[in-house]
Design a protein around this motif. Structure first.
Motif, PDB file in Angstrom:
ATOM      1  N   VAL A  53     -32.578  35.078 -17.281  1.00  0.00           N
ATOM      2  CA  VAL A  53     -31.291  35.584 -17.863  1.00  0.00           C
ATOM      3  C   VAL A  53     -30.309  34.587 -17.402  1.00  0.00           C
ATOM      4  CG1 VAL A  53     -29.874  37.602 -17.182  1.00  0.00           C
ATOM      5  CG2 VAL A  53     -32.494  37.686 -17.335  1.00  0.00           C
ATOM      6  N   ALA A  54     -29.497  34.440 -18.309  1.00  0.00           N
ATOM      7  CA  ALA A  54     -28.202  33.412 -18.313  1.00  0.00           C
ATOM      8  C   ALA A  54     -26.904  34.122 -18.518  1.00  0.00           C
ATOM      9  CB  ALA A  54     -28.482  32.401 -19.322  1.00  0.00           C
ATOM     10  N   ILE A  55     -26.005  33.913 -17.769  1.00  0.00           N
ATOM     11  CA  ILE A  55     -24.638  34.445 -17.993  1.00  0.00           C
ATOM     12  C   ILE A  55     -23.557  33.329 -18.161  1.00  0.00           C
ATOM     13  CG2 ILE A  55     -22.779  35.978 -17.420  1.00  0.00           C
ATOM     14  CD1 ILE A  55     -24.619  37.443 -15.546  1.00  0.00           C
ATOM     15  N   GLU A  56     -22.748  33.053 -19.077  1.00  0.00           N
ATOM     16  CA  GLU A  56     -21.989  32.039 -19.426  1.00  0.00           C
ATOM     17  C   GLU A  56     -20.683  32.619 -20.019  1.00  0.00           C
ATOM     18  OE1 GLU A  56     -19.592  29.002 -19.674  1.00  0.00           O
ATOM     19  OE2 GLU A  56     -21.339  28.901 -18.405  1.00  0.00           O
ATOM     20  N   LYS A  57     -19.586  32.287 -19.387  1.00  0.00           N
ATOM     21  CA  LYS A  57     -18.073  32.729 -20.110  1.00  0.00           C
ATOM     22  C   LYS A  57     -17.942  32.035 -21.072  1.00  0.00           C
ATOM     23  CE  LYS A  57     -14.934  33.387 -17.037  1.00  0.00           C
ATOM     24  NZ  LYS A  57     -13.922  33.239 -15.817  1.00  0.00           N
ATOM     25  N   ASN A  58     -18.085  30.851 -21.518  1.00  0.00           N
ATOM     26  CA  ASN A  58     -17.709  30.105 -22.623  1.00  0.00           C
ATOM     27  C   ASN A  58     -18.914  30.230 -23.763  1.00  0.00           C
ATOM     28  OD1 ASN A  58     -16.992  27.949 -24.601  1.00  0.00           O
ATOM     29  ND2 ASN A  58     -15.747  26.771 -22.883  1.00  0.00           N
ATOM     30  N   ALA A  59     -18.355  30.865 -25.071  1.00  0.00           N
ATOM     31  CA  ALA A  59     -19.128  30.979 -25.719  1.00  0.00           C
ATOM     32  C   ALA A  59     -19.600  29.717 -26.673  1.00  0.00           C
ATOM     33  CB  ALA A  59     -18.628  31.907 -27.149  1.00  0.00           C
ATOM     34  N   LEU A  60     -19.022  28.612 -26.626  1.00  0.00           N
ATOM     35  CA  LEU A  60     -19.422  27.310 -27.075  1.00  0.00           C
ATOM     36  C   LEU A  60     -20.707  26.799 -26.319  1.00  0.00           C
ATOM     37  CD1 LEU A  60     -18.723  24.819 -28.889  1.00  0.00           C
ATOM     38  CD2 LEU A  60     -17.341  23.950 -27.231  1.00  0.00           C
ATOM     39  N   TYR A  61     -20.455  27.014 -25.039  1.00  0.00           N
ATOM     40  CA  TYR A  61     -21.601  26.530 -24.278  1.00  0.00           C
ATOM     41  C   TYR A  61     -22.810  27.169 -24.634  1.00  0.00           C
ATOM     42  CZ  TYR A  61     -18.352  23.783 -21.590  1.00  0.00           C
ATOM     43  OH  TYR A  61     -17.354  23.000 -21.196  1.00  0.00           O
ATOM     44  N   GLY A  62     -22.571  28.505 -24.856  1.00  0.00           N
ATOM     45  CA  GLY A  62     -23.750  29.462 -25.089  1.00  0.00           C
ATOM     46  C   GLY A  62     -24.477  29.039 -26.512  1.00  0.00           C
ATOM     47  N   ALA A  63     -23.648  28.493 -27.429  1.00  0.00           N
ATOM     48  CA  ALA A  63     -24.030  28.133 -28.558  1.00  0.00           C
ATOM     49  C   ALA A  63     -25.086  26.777 -28.581  1.00  0.00           C
ATOM     50  CB  ALA A  63     -23.198  27.865 -29.618  1.00  0.00           C
ATOM     51  N   TRP A  64     -24.415  25.841 -27.717  1.00  0.00           N
ATOM     52  CA  TRP A  64     -25.293  24.675 -27.253  1.00  0.00           C
ATOM     53  C   TRP A  64     -26.705  24.882 -26.828  1.00  0.00           C
ATOM     54  CZ3 TRP A  64     -20.732  21.421 -24.703  1.00  0.00           C
ATOM     55  CH2 TRP A  64     -19.889  21.077 -25.887  1.00  0.00           C
ATOM     56  N   ALA A  65     -26.479  26.057 -25.870  1.00  0.00           N
ATOM     57  CA  ALA A  65     -27.826  26.411 -25.112  1.00  0.00           C
ATOM     58  C   ALA A  65     -28.936  26.974 -26.206  1.00  0.00           C
ATOM     59  CB  ALA A  65     -27.613  27.586 -24.082  1.00  0.00           C
ATOM     60  N   GLN A  66     -28.310  27.882 -27.126  1.00  0.00           N
ATOM     61  CA  GLN A  66     -29.402  28.348 -28.066  1.00  0.00           C
ATOM     62  C   GLN A  66     -30.024  27.249 -29.019  1.00  0.00           C
ATOM     63  OE1 GLN A  66     -30.489  31.067 -27.997  1.00  0.00           O
ATOM     64  NE2 GLN A  66     -28.998  32.327 -26.950  1.00  0.00           N
ATOM     65  N   LYS A  67     -29.106  26.105 -29.121  1.00  0.00           N
ATOM     66  CA  LYS A  67     -29.568  24.978 -29.945  1.00  0.00           C
ATOM     67  C   LYS A  67     -30.664  24.342 -29.049  1.00  0.00           C
ATOM     68  CE  LYS A  67     -30.042  21.427 -32.634  1.00  0.00           C
ATOM     69  NZ  LYS A  67     -30.826  21.477 -33.964  1.00  0.00           N
ATOM     70  N   ARG A  68     -30.292  24.194 -27.692  1.00  0.00           N
ATOM     71  CA  ARG A  68     -31.653  23.652 -26.994  1.00  0.00           C
ATOM     72  C   ARG A  68     -32.792  24.580 -26.740  1.00  0.00           C
ATOM     73  NH1 ARG A  68     -28.729  22.044 -21.449  1.00  0.00           N
ATOM     74  NH2 ARG A  68     -30.747  21.018 -21.235  1.00  0.00           N
ATOM     75  N   LEU A  69     -32.401  25.752 -26.650  1.00  0.00           N
ATOM     76  CA  LEU A  69     -33.850  26.660 -26.854  1.00  0.00           C
ATOM     77  C   LEU A  69     -34.604  26.552 -27.802  1.00  0.00           C
ATOM     78  CD1 LEU A  69     -31.783  29.773 -25.055  1.00  0.00           C
ATOM     79  CD2 LEU A  69     -33.759  28.681 -24.229  1.00  0.00           C
ATOM     80  N   GLU A  70     -33.824  26.380 -29.110  1.00  0.00           N
ATOM     81  CA  GLU A  70     -34.666  26.299 -30.251  1.00  0.00           C
ATOM     82  C   GLU A  70     -35.355  25.005 -30.341  1.00  0.00           C
ATOM     83  OE1 GLU A  70     -32.990  27.027 -34.766  1.00  0.00           O
ATOM     84  OE2 GLU A  70     -32.785  24.844 -34.469  1.00  0.00           O
ATOM     85  N   MET A  71     -34.840  23.805 -29.694  1.00  0.00           N
ATOM     86  CA  MET A  71     -35.533  22.568 -29.727  1.00  0.00           C
ATOM     87  C   MET A  71     -36.674  22.736 -28.843  1.00  0.00           C
ATOM     88  SD  MET A  71     -32.052  20.498 -29.540  1.00  0.00           S
ATOM     89  CE  MET A  71     -32.814  18.878 -28.890  1.00  0.00           C
ATOM     90  N   ALA A  72     -36.716  23.497 -27.662  1.00  0.00           N
ATOM     91  CA  ALA A  72     -37.652  23.529 -26.493  1.00  0.00           C
ATOM     92  C   ALA A  72     -38.827  24.288 -27.292  1.00  0.00           C
ATOM     93  CB  ALA A  72     -37.160  24.362 -25.383  1.00  0.00           C
ATOM     94  N   GLU A  73     -38.639  24.901 -28.454  1.00  0.00           N
ATOM     95  CA  GLU A  73     -39.998  25.564 -28.880  1.00  0.00           C
ATOM     96  C   GLU A  73     -40.890  24.621 -29.735  1.00  0.00           C
ATOM     97  OE1 GLU A  73     -38.630  28.583 -31.793  1.00  0.00           O
ATOM     98  OE2 GLU A  73     -37.736  29.650 -30.007  1.00  0.00           O
ATOM     99  N   GLU A  74     -40.283  23.494 -30.039  1.00  0.00           N
ATOM    100  CA  GLU A  74     -40.769  22.178 -30.716  1.00  0.00           C
ATOM    101  C   GLU A  74     -41.361  21.226 -29.518  1.00  0.00           C
ATOM    102  OE1 GLU A  74     -41.763  22.329 -33.756  1.00  0.00           O
ATOM    103  OE2 GLU A  74     -40.752  24.150 -34.200  1.00  0.00           O
ATOM    104  N   ASP A  75     -40.389  21.122 -28.661  1.00  0.00           N
ATOM    105  CA  ASP A  75     -40.609  20.001 -27.627  1.00  0.00           C
ATOM    106  C   ASP A  75     -40.573  20.640 -26.159  1.00  0.00           C
ATOM    107  OD1 ASP A  75     -40.912  17.678 -26.201  1.00  0.00           O
ATOM    108  OD2 ASP A  75     -39.271  16.848 -26.938  1.00  0.00           O
ATOM    109  N   SER A  76     -41.572  20.839 -25.604  1.00  0.00           N
ATOM    110  CA  SER A  76     -41.291  21.513 -23.961  1.00  0.00           C
ATOM    111  C   SER A  76     -41.438  20.218 -23.014  1.00  0.00           C
ATOM    112  CB  SER A  76     -42.618  22.285 -23.999  1.00  0.00           C
ATOM    113  OG  SER A  76     -43.992  21.875 -24.075  1.00  0.00           O
ATOM    114  N   SER A  77     -41.321  18.932 -23.516  1.00  0.00           N
ATOM    115  CA  SER A  77     -41.545  17.931 -22.511  1.00  0.00           C
ATOM    116  C   SER A  77     -40.286  17.926 -21.744  1.00  0.00           C
ATOM    117  CB  SER A  77     -41.811  16.534 -23.199  1.00  0.00           C
ATOM    118  OG  SER A  77     -40.612  16.312 -23.943  1.00  0.00           O
TER     119      SER A  77
END
Length: 316
Positions: A269-293
């Motif tokens: 569960v993650a809370i973040e004030k800045n929506a831009l950082y949330g978008a970057w995090a979602q990109k990283r979460l998507e990448m983690a589905e392909e590469d969990s290293s």
């Protein structure tokens, strides 16, 4: 998006460019305390103090907090101003009062800080938890100063809610090269001989000098000014939680805690004030589905910084 060098993997797009990722985050109105699906494995955009009021009691197994240090810092439009020690203490108490009710009796707590904020945070934590240790890790880089020592270290305070807690020692051992191998009856003692050299898996101490700060050629890197490495978070998560446990980060930034939790089969569960950082995090979460290293963590052990195996894994 900005043009980058071919090997520059830094995630740095605007909110408009990352609209599809920003839309995957949720707002405070969508959080329902009686419905775990509304907040588990979600990136919540909002004020942490207000969001935490909407979360249920005693649902967190592991708390990882990386609050703003007591420094003037611009987080892409959200500015944090340096305060007096007294004001920073009050700020720390404010978020602690909100987070404590959310923790299970068996929960573990890690709070990141620099040397100055550590003086306040460490003292305050003693009022709420069983403080068990202070980890110091080498940042490897930092700006020099003409009239002071270069600040190349940071602290992480480690505490627990009670006397019963999770600590998986075997999950966080460090693989170190053996310089003077000891033998017993002609056989290796406490080390193994591999094609890459002689190694020993050792118990970790509270000083970590094997962490690499994310840089431009690493896929985990973002333009966040104070991003923590996945390897750092992996140590905390593997030591103090089990698979499917809930890891909570109320100052989530660009997603290192959430991404690492996902890679290690934990919930977050993650809370973040800045929506831009949330978008970057979602990109990283998507990448983690392909590469969990996780850089620096291979074969169930953490490797020393710049070791041959770590370098090969990172560049292949």
């Amino acid at each position: 998006m900005k043009e980058k060098a071919a090997r520059n993997k830094t995630i740095d797009f605007t909110l408009q460019e990352g609209k599809e990722y920003a839309e995957r985050c949720i707002g405070i109105k969508e959080v329902k305390a009686d419905n775990p699906d509304s907040f588990i494995n979600k990136y919540i955009i909002g004020d942490s103090l207000k969001v935490m009021d909407k979360l249920p009691a005693k649902f967190v197994d592991l708390l990882i907090v990386d609050p703003p240090y007591n420094l003037a810092k611009d987080y892409h439009g959200n500015k944090f101003n340096a305060q007096s020690q007294t004001s920073y203490r009050e700020y720390t108490i404010d978020w602690l009062e909100k987070v404590v009710p959310l923790l299970k009796e068996s929960a573990s707590i890690y709070v990141c800080c620099d040397w100055k904020s550590s003086l306040v945070i460490g003292d305050v934590l003693y009022q709420y938890f069983h403080v068990r240790n202070r980890i110091t890790w080498q940042r490897e880089k930092g700006r020099g100063a003409k009239a002071n020592w270069k600040n190349g270290m940071e602290d992480i305070w480690y505490a627990t809610m009670g006397k019963k807690y999770t600590f998986n020692l075997d999950n966080v051992k460090i693989r170190k090269k053996v310089v003077a191998p000891y033998k017993e009856d002609g056989k290796p003692k406490d080390w193994e001989n591999t094609a890459e050299g002689k190694f020993r898996n050792t118990c970790p101490s509270n000083f970590w000098d094997d962490i690499s700060i994310p840089y431009w050629s690493m896929s985990e890197n973002t333009a966040h000014p104070t991003q923590k490495p996945e390897k750092l978070m992996a140590k905390l998560i593997l030591a103090s939680s089990n698979e499917e446990d809930v890891v909570f980060d109320p100052f989530a930034g660009s997603g290192t805690t959430a991404v690492t939790a996902k890679k290690l089969n934990r919930q977050f569960v993650a809370i973040e004030k800045n929506a831009l950082y949330g978008a970057w995090a979602q990109k990283r979460l998507e990448m983690a589905e392909e590469d969990s290293s996780i850089q620096g963590y291979h074969g169930g052990v953490f490797w020393e910084r710049n070791s041959l195996t770590e370098w090969n894994k990172r560049h292949t």
